[in-house]
Design an enzyme around this catalytic site. Structure first.
Site, PDB file in Angstrom:
ATOM      1  N   HIS A  27       0.837  -1.201   0.000  1.00  7.65           N
ATOM      2  CA  HIS A  27       0.000   0.000   0.000  1.00  7.65           C
ATOM      3  C   HIS A  27       0.875   1.257   0.000  1.00  7.65           C
ATOM      4  O   HIS A  27       0.629   2.196  -0.752  1.00  7.65           O
ATOM      5  CB  HIS A  27      -0.857   0.078   1.275  1.00  7.65           C
ATOM      6  CG  HIS A  27      -1.900  -0.979   1.417  1.00  7.65           C
ATOM      7  ND1 HIS A  27      -2.026  -1.743   2.558  1.00  7.65           N
ATOM      8  CD2 HIS A  27      -2.891  -1.368   0.591  1.00  7.65           C
ATOM      9  CE1 HIS A  27      -3.054  -2.564   2.416  1.00  7.65           C
ATOM     10  NE2 HIS A  27      -3.596  -2.367   1.228  1.00  7.65           N
ATOM     11  N   SER A 137      -3.051  -7.567   3.001  1.00  2.41           N
ATOM     12  CA  SER A 137      -3.224  -7.437   4.453  1.00  2.41           C
ATOM     13  C   SER A 137      -3.679  -8.769   5.046  1.00  2.41           C
ATOM     14  O   SER A 137      -3.237  -9.158   6.129  1.00  2.41           O
ATOM     15  CB  SER A 137      -4.265  -6.362   4.781  1.00  2.41           C
ATOM     16  OG  SER A 137      -3.843  -5.114   4.313  1.00  2.41           O
TER      17      SER A 137
HETATM   18  O1  PNS Z   1      -8.501  -2.833   0.480  1.00  6.41           O
HETATM   19  P1  PNS Z   1      -9.722  -3.376  -0.197  1.00  6.41           P
HETATM   20  O2  PNS Z   1     -10.644  -4.036   0.810  1.00  6.41           O
HETATM   21  O3  PNS Z   1      -9.411  -4.260  -1.373  1.00  6.41           O
HETATM   22  O4  PNS Z   1     -10.493  -2.084  -0.784  1.00  6.41           O
HETATM   23  C1  PNS Z   1     -11.739  -2.192  -1.438  1.00  6.41           C
HETATM   24  C2  PNS Z   1     -12.445  -0.834  -1.414  1.00  6.41           C
HETATM   25  C3  PNS Z   1     -12.628  -0.374   0.028  1.00  6.41           C
HETATM   26  C4  PNS Z   1     -11.609   0.184  -2.166  1.00  6.41           C
HETATM   27  C5  PNS Z   1     -13.829  -0.996  -2.112  1.00  6.41           C
HETATM   28  O5  PNS Z   1     -14.537  -2.039  -1.524  1.00  6.41           O
HETATM   29  C6  PNS Z   1     -14.660   0.288  -2.034  1.00  6.41           C
HETATM   30  O6  PNS Z   1     -14.434   1.203  -2.802  1.00  6.41           O
HETATM   31  N1  PNS Z   1     -15.608   0.341  -1.063  1.00  6.41           N
HETATM   32  C7  PNS Z   1     -16.414   1.497  -0.810  1.00  6.41           C
HETATM   33  C8  PNS Z   1     -17.892   1.237  -1.132  1.00  6.41           C
HETATM   34  C9  PNS Z   1     -18.134   1.408  -2.618  1.00  6.41           C
HETATM   35  O7  PNS Z   1     -17.947   2.469  -3.179  1.00  6.41           O
HETATM   36  N2  PNS Z   1     -18.556   0.298  -3.267  1.00  6.41           N
HETATM   37  C10 PNS Z   1     -18.808   0.262  -4.694  1.00  6.41           C
HETATM   38  C11 PNS Z   1     -17.543  -0.062  -5.454  1.00  6.41           C
HETATM   39  S1  PNS Z   1     -17.813  -0.049  -7.190  1.00  6.41           S
END
Ligand code: PNS
Length: 169
Positions: A27, A137
């Site tokens: 990250h 992670s």
């Molecule tokens: O570190 P991660 O868990 O892979 O990150 C994923 C994350 C948090 C970037 C993604 O799940 C996200 O953007 N979540 C926020 C909710 C959202 O906008 N969902 C629609 C995505 S198209």
């Protein structure tokens, strides 16, 4: 005033979103690279209430703030909601994501297209440093929980926090 780059030039902003439970060297590599490309990089700890993390959101933010302190243009925040709404509220036109391998691509492409369709925000993919192409992670937590050495995969501060948290279990 310095010619055309006047005070009125808008800042170029981007967001690096994630769960960051906890932040890894992978990250950090993406955040550091984004911080060289944009004026302001927002690191967004996205809150997913259905996923219980090892660290609380406040703890993740605290770790992120400390390990990104050397980058003067990185701002760490949390957000409960859609990433596109985080972007809209802060006038952020770009999401920066690391791509570790082709296996990441399917889901990342879906999210990028969904986010673009929802609000027009663009997603820029940065190829992960090959040193960290296997790193996540979840794997760090699993390996550390079984006593494996993850000292080369996370910043020392995170290693300390991991060791302490896992020792409490
Ligand atoms: O570190 P991660 O868990 O892979 O990150 C994923 C994350 C948090 C970037 C993604 O799940 C996200 O953007 N979540 C926020 C909710 C959202 O906008 N969902 C629609 C995505 S198209």
């Amino acid at each position: 005033m310095n010619g055309p780059e006047s005070e009125e030039t808008p800042l170029r902003r981007a967001v690096c979103p994630g769960s960051f439970d906890p932040v890894t060297n992978g990250h950090l590599d993406i955040i550091a690279r984004a911080s060289r490309l944009y004026d302001v990089v927002h690191v967004a700890v996205m809150i997913n209430q259905s996923k219980k993390g090892l660290f609380t959101v406040d703890e993740r933010i605290d770790l992120l703030r400390q390990v990104t302190a050397e980058y003067g243009n990185v701002k760490v925040e949390s957000f409960h909601g859609l990433l596109v709404d985080f972007c809209k509220q802060r006038d952020i036109p770009a999401i920066v994501k690391g791509l570790r391998a082709v296996s990441d691509f399917d889901y990342e492409l879906q999210m990028a297209q969904m986010n673009n369709g929802l609000s027009g925000v663009e997603t820029l993919f940065v190829p992960t440093n090959p040193t960290y192409s296997f790193l996540s992670s979840s794997l760090v937590k699993e390996v550390a929980a079984w006593g494996g050495d993850v000292s080369h995969l996370v910043p020392p501060l995170v290693l300390e926090a991991l060791t302490e948290r896992l020792g409490e279990r």
